[in-house]
Design a protein around this motif. Structure first.
Motif, PDB file in Angstrom:
ATOM      1  N   GLU A 193       0.825  -1.205   0.000  1.00 27.11           N
ATOM      2  CA  GLU A 193       0.000   0.000   0.000  1.00 27.11           C
ATOM      3  C   GLU A 193       0.864   1.262   0.000  1.00 27.11           C
ATOM      4  OE1 GLU A 193      -2.674  -0.006   3.265  1.00 27.11           O
ATOM      5  OE2 GLU A 193      -4.003  -1.503   2.407  1.00 27.11           O
ATOM      6  N   LYS A 194       2.155   1.103  -0.203  1.00 29.57           N
ATOM      7  CA  LYS A 194       3.036   2.256  -0.065  1.00 29.57           C
ATOM      8  C   LYS A 194       4.223   2.137  -1.012  1.00 29.57           C
ATOM      9  CE  LYS A 194       5.630   0.033   3.653  1.00 29.57           C
ATOM     10  NZ  LYS A 194       6.163   0.156   5.013  1.00 29.57           N
ATOM     11  N   ASP A 195       4.967   3.232  -1.081  1.00 31.56           N
ATOM     12  CA  ASP A 195       6.249   3.258  -1.774  1.00 31.56           C
ATOM     13  C   ASP A 195       6.160   2.965  -3.266  1.00 31.56           C
ATOM     14  OD1 ASP A 195       7.465   3.854   0.614  1.00 31.56           O
ATOM     15  OD2 ASP A 195       7.889   1.771   1.089  1.00 31.56           O
ATOM     16  N   TYR A 196       5.022   3.213  -3.878  1.00 29.79           N
ATOM     17  CA  TYR A 196       5.008   3.151  -5.326  1.00 29.79           C
ATOM     18  C   TYR A 196       4.185   4.316  -5.865  1.00 29.79           C
ATOM     19  CZ  TYR A 196       0.387   0.871  -5.047  1.00 29.79           C
ATOM     20  OH  TYR A 196      -0.925   0.571  -4.807  1.00 29.79           O
ATOM     21  N   TYR A 197       4.565   4.744  -7.048  1.00 29.43           N
ATOM     22  CA  TYR A 197       3.998   5.952  -7.628  1.00 29.43           C
ATOM     23  C   TYR A 197       2.904   5.593  -8.626  1.00 29.43           C
ATOM     24  CZ  TYR A 197       3.689  10.120 -10.544  1.00 29.43           C
ATOM     25  OH  TYR A 197       3.235  11.198 -11.256  1.00 29.43           O
ATOM     26  N   LEU A 198       1.731   6.129  -8.423  1.00 32.81           N
ATOM     27  CA  LEU A 198       0.633   5.929  -9.362  1.00 32.81           C
ATOM     28  C   LEU A 198       0.417   7.209 -10.156  1.00 32.81           C
ATOM     29  CD1 LEU A 198      -2.274   3.859  -7.772  1.00 32.81           C
ATOM     30  CD2 LEU A 198      -1.474   3.727 -10.124  1.00 32.81           C
ATOM     31  N   ILE A 199       0.203   7.061 -11.418  1.00 38.07           N
ATOM     32  CA  ILE A 199       0.008   8.196 -12.307  1.00 38.07           C
ATOM     33  C   ILE A 199      -1.483   8.521 -12.345  1.00 38.07           C
ATOM     34  CG2 ILE A 199       0.356   9.010 -14.681  1.00 38.07           C
ATOM     35  CD1 ILE A 199       2.483   6.554 -14.719  1.00 38.07           C
ATOM     36  N   GLU A 200      -1.821   9.784 -12.126  1.00 35.15           N
ATOM     37  CA  GLU A 200      -3.240  10.162 -12.077  1.00 35.15           C
ATOM     38  C   GLU A 200      -3.994   9.754 -13.340  1.00 35.15           C
ATOM     39  OE1 GLU A 200      -0.847  12.144 -11.041  1.00 35.15           O
ATOM     40  OE2 GLU A 200      -1.351  12.798  -9.009  1.00 35.15           O
ATOM     41  N   ASN A 201      -3.323   9.834 -14.495  1.00 35.70           N
ATOM     42  CA  ASN A 201      -3.998   9.458 -15.733  1.00 35.70           C
ATOM     43  C   ASN A 201      -4.364   7.982 -15.758  1.00 35.70           C
ATOM     44  OD1 ASN A 201      -3.689   8.502 -18.857  1.00 35.70           O
ATOM     45  ND2 ASN A 201      -4.653  10.520 -18.690  1.00 35.70           N
ATOM     46  N   VAL A 202      -3.563   7.133 -15.110  1.00 33.04           N
ATOM     47  CA  VAL A 202      -3.887   5.713 -15.014  1.00 33.04           C
ATOM     48  C   VAL A 202      -5.199   5.523 -14.263  1.00 33.04           C
ATOM     49  CG1 VAL A 202      -3.212   3.512 -13.966  1.00 33.04           C
ATOM     50  CG2 VAL A 202      -1.527   4.877 -15.191  1.00 33.04           C
ATOM     51  N   LEU A 203      -5.353   6.243 -13.170  1.00 34.58           N
ATOM     52  CA  LEU A 203      -6.579   6.136 -12.383  1.00 34.58           C
ATOM     53  C   LEU A 203      -7.780   6.651 -13.170  1.00 34.58           C
ATOM     54  CD1 LEU A 203      -5.157   7.310  -8.941  1.00 34.58           C
ATOM     55  CD2 LEU A 203      -5.693   4.972  -9.655  1.00 34.58           C
ATOM     56  N   TYR A 204      -7.572   7.723 -13.922  1.00 33.66           N
ATOM     57  CA  TYR A 204      -8.644   8.254 -14.763  1.00 33.66           C
ATOM     58  C   TYR A 204      -9.018   7.239 -15.848  1.00 33.66           C
ATOM     59  CZ  TYR A 204     -11.051  11.350 -18.074  1.00 33.66           C
ATOM     60  OH  TYR A 204     -11.974  11.918 -18.926  1.00 33.66           O
ATOM     61  N   ILE A 205      -8.013   6.654 -16.490  1.00 31.41           N
ATOM     62  CA  ILE A 205      -8.268   5.624 -17.506  1.00 31.41           C
ATOM     63  C   ILE A 205      -9.045   4.461 -16.899  1.00 31.41           C
ATOM     64  CG2 ILE A 205      -7.173   3.855 -18.950  1.00 31.41           C
ATOM     65  CD1 ILE A 205      -6.884   6.468 -20.270  1.00 31.41           C
ATOM     66  N   ALA A 206      -8.655   4.042 -15.690  1.00 29.01           N
ATOM     67  CA  ALA A 206      -9.358   2.941 -15.018  1.00 29.01           C
ATOM     68  C   ALA A 206     -10.828   3.274 -14.814  1.00 29.01           C
ATOM     69  CB  ALA A 206      -8.684   2.615 -13.685  1.00 29.01           C
ATOM     70  N   LEU A 207     -11.115   4.514 -14.429  1.00 26.66           N
ATOM     71  CA  LEU A 207     -12.505   4.942 -14.282  1.00 26.66           C
ATOM     72  C   LEU A 207     -13.244   4.890 -15.610  1.00 26.66           C
ATOM     73  CD1 LEU A 207     -12.648   8.023 -11.864  1.00 26.66           C
ATOM     74  CD2 LEU A 207     -13.688   5.777 -11.532  1.00 26.66           C
ATOM     75  N   LEU A 208     -12.588   5.335 -16.672  1.00 28.44           N
ATOM     76  CA  LEU A 208     -13.229   5.323 -17.988  1.00 28.44           C
ATOM     77  C   LEU A 208     -13.509   3.891 -18.455  1.00 28.44           C
ATOM     78  CD1 LEU A 208     -11.310   8.105 -19.975  1.00 28.44           C
ATOM     79  CD2 LEU A 208     -13.540   8.259 -18.839  1.00 28.44           C
ATOM     80  N   ILE A 209     -12.555   2.988 -18.237  1.00 26.80           N
ATOM     81  CA  ILE A 209     -12.759   1.587 -18.616  1.00 26.80           C
ATOM     82  C   ILE A 209     -13.945   1.006 -17.855  1.00 26.80           C
ATOM     83  CG2 ILE A 209     -11.764  -0.734 -18.610  1.00 26.80           C
ATOM     84  CD1 ILE A 209      -8.999   0.575 -18.928  1.00 26.80           C
ATOM     85  N   TYR A 210     -13.962   1.248 -16.548  1.00 29.12           N
ATOM     86  CA  TYR A 210     -15.053   0.754 -15.708  1.00 29.12           C
ATOM     87  C   TYR A 210     -16.389   1.339 -16.161  1.00 29.12           C
ATOM     88  CZ  TYR A 210     -17.676  -0.450 -11.487  1.00 29.12           C
ATOM     89  OH  TYR A 210     -18.613  -0.959 -10.612  1.00 29.12           O
ATOM     90  N   SER A 211     -16.398   2.628 -16.460  1.00 29.86           N
ATOM     91  CA  SER A 211     -17.624   3.307 -16.895  1.00 29.86           C
ATOM     92  C   SER A 211     -18.152   2.718 -18.196  1.00 29.86           C
ATOM     93  CB  SER A 211     -17.343   4.808 -17.066  1.00 29.86           C
ATOM     94  OG  SER A 211     -18.448   5.467 -17.626  1.00 29.86           O
ATOM     95  N   VAL A 249      -6.986  14.075  -9.352  1.00 27.88           N
ATOM     96  CA  VAL A 249      -7.580  13.665 -10.628  1.00 27.88           C
ATOM     97  C   VAL A 249      -8.619  14.677 -11.097  1.00 27.88           C
ATOM     98  CG1 VAL A 249      -9.068  11.940 -11.732  1.00 27.88           C
ATOM     99  CG2 VAL A 249      -7.091  11.204 -10.380  1.00 27.88           C
ATOM    100  N   GLN A 250      -9.461  15.159 -10.182  1.00 26.10           N
ATOM    101  CA  GLN A 250     -10.524  16.084 -10.594  1.00 26.10           C
ATOM    102  C   GLN A 250      -9.974  17.450 -11.004  1.00 26.10           C
ATOM    103  OE1 GLN A 250     -13.532  16.948  -7.710  1.00 26.10           O
ATOM    104  NE2 GLN A 250     -12.136  17.923  -6.254  1.00 26.10           N
ATOM    105  N   LYS A 251      -8.744  17.763 -10.629  1.00 27.91           N
ATOM    106  CA  LYS A 251      -8.124  19.007 -11.094  1.00 27.91           C
ATOM    107  C   LYS A 251      -7.753  18.933 -12.568  1.00 27.91           C
ATOM    108  CE  LYS A 251      -5.899  20.153  -6.662  1.00 27.91           C
ATOM    109  NZ  LYS A 251      -4.580  20.279  -5.976  1.00 27.91           N
ATOM    110  N   ARG A 252      -7.461  17.719 -13.054  1.00 29.25           N
ATOM    111  CA  ARG A 252      -6.924  17.536 -14.396  1.00 29.25           C
ATOM    112  C   ARG A 252      -7.927  16.972 -15.391  1.00 29.25           C
ATOM    113  NH1 ARG A 252      -2.996  16.578 -10.658  1.00 29.25           N
ATOM    114  NH2 ARG A 252      -0.880  17.336 -11.093  1.00 29.25           N
ATOM    115  N   TYR A 253      -8.931  16.273 -14.885  1.00 32.31           N
ATOM    116  CA  TYR A 253      -9.823  15.523 -15.776  1.00 32.31           C
ATOM    117  C   TYR A 253     -11.282  15.772 -15.406  1.00 32.31           C
ATOM    118  CZ  TYR A 253      -5.360  13.246 -16.551  1.00 32.31           C
ATOM    119  OH  TYR A 253      -4.038  13.016 -16.824  1.00 32.31           O
ATOM    120  N   PRO A 254     -12.202  15.492 -16.337  1.00 30.43           N
ATOM    121  CA  PRO A 254     -13.628  15.738 -16.074  1.00 30.43           C
ATOM    122  C   PRO A 254     -14.234  14.718 -15.116  1.00 30.43           C
ATOM    123  CG  PRO A 254     -13.346  14.787 -18.257  1.00 30.43           C
ATOM    124  CD  PRO A 254     -11.960  15.068 -17.735  1.00 30.43           C
ATOM    125  N   VAL A 255     -13.736  14.732 -13.911  1.00 30.39           N
ATOM    126  CA  VAL A 255     -14.233  13.886 -12.823  1.00 30.39           C
ATOM    127  C   VAL A 255     -14.686  14.805 -11.703  1.00 30.39           C
ATOM    128  CG1 VAL A 255     -13.607  12.188 -11.071  1.00 30.39           C
ATOM    129  CG2 VAL A 255     -12.754  11.935 -13.416  1.00 30.39           C
TER     130      VAL A 255
END
Length: 289
Positions: A193-211, A249-255
């Motif tokens: 749960e720690k010490d790794y970097y997640l890219i905000e765009n990856v999380l946004y893409i994951a939301l789009l795929i799920y949607s 994420v909401q600062k950069r993408y339409p979330v």
């Protein structure tokens, strides 16, 4: 359901690149008698390469006058922008796709979306997986097949010891770099749960795929934390970390993240397709190595 299709081989560095390169030249490549020789591996390893390409949704079977294996739209995008799979950005998205298809790589789906223990042994994994399979599938799956799946999954995600190894002994998985599963000094493993970097765009893409997949435009914060195929499960994120990422994420993408006393809701306020967003991310280089 999909168990044991990896032929006991976890994904190696460069396998996806090798497979995509040959499929790009010949959609009948994996049906050619000497295809495994071209790949420079044995027959079972060649089957494994084909499996990993399909499980990460980079290739698909197409039936016309004869069966062919072609790149998916995702495969073409990756082959164009990151053909050597060098970025963690690509790996994160391939990880997401791998672990969210219940019937393609069932053990991987179970481990990230159903299995709730954070610290565990290999034996616990086998026992819990066996119970889940019995409860959810009519077809009997042998315990040996499940053991091989568990071993393969841990080899795929856990960083291995390479010190004092010769180049021939170094068999690295590209998914190690995501640091999603670690082995402790004992026989235990841990979902990181720690010490790794997640890219905000990856999380946004994951939301789009799920949607797109589930035809929804809203998810609750609780679902984002605890729901299958969403951030908390797939990327081992806790609630506080998810909220931190949401604010970015909401600062950069339409979330739109709406917080109320009774219900915290995340709305995906766009009709953009996830693959188009991913292509744009490559073009604008929003990721880091």
């Amino acid at each position: 359901m999909g168990f044991g299709q990896h032929q006991t081989f976890y994904l190696r560095q460069h396998w996806l690149t090798k497979g995509l390169t040959e499929v790009n030249k010949n959609s009948r490549f994996f049906y050619e008698p000497a295809h495994f020789e071209v790949l420079g591996v044995g027959k079972n390893m060649a089957k494994s390469i084909r499996h990993w390409l399909k499980a990460t949704r980079l290739i698909e079977e197409q039936r016309t006058t004869m069966t062919e294996i072609a790149m998916t739209n995702l495969g073409r995008v990756v082959f164009q922008f990151d053909p050597y799979i060098k970025t963690r950005y690509t790996l994160y998205i391939l990880h997401y796709l791998l672990v969210t298809e219940r019937n393609e790589a069932s053990t991987w789906y179970w481990f990230f979306n159903v299995f709730n223990e954070r610290v565990f042994t290999k034996q616990i994994l086998i026992e819990e997986l066996e119970q889940w399979v019995k409860e959810n599938f009519e077809k009997v799956v042998s315990v040996n097949s499940l053991k091989r799946d568990v071993e393969c999954l841990l080899q795929l995600y856990t960083e291995k010891e390479y010190r004092d190894k010769t180049p021939e002994d170094v068999i690295k998985s590209p998914f190690e770099t995501l640091n999603l599963v670690n082995q402790t000094r004992s026989a235990n493993f841990i979902k990181s749960e720690k010490d790794y970097y997640l890219i905000e765009n990856v999380l946004y893409i994951a939301l789009l795929i799920y949607s797109e997949k589930h035809r929804v435009k809203e998810v609750s914060l609780n679902d984002l934390v605890n729901g299958a195929e969403l951030w908390g499960k797939v990327f081992n994120l806790n609630r506080d970390t998810i909220i931190e990422y949401l604010l970015e994420v909401q600062k950069r993408y339409p979330v739109i993240f709406t917080r109320t006393n009774r219900l915290d809701v995340i709305r995906i306020d766009t009709e953009t397709l996830w693959l188009d967003e991913m292509k744009a991310a490559y073009e604008n280089e929003v990721f880091k190595l």
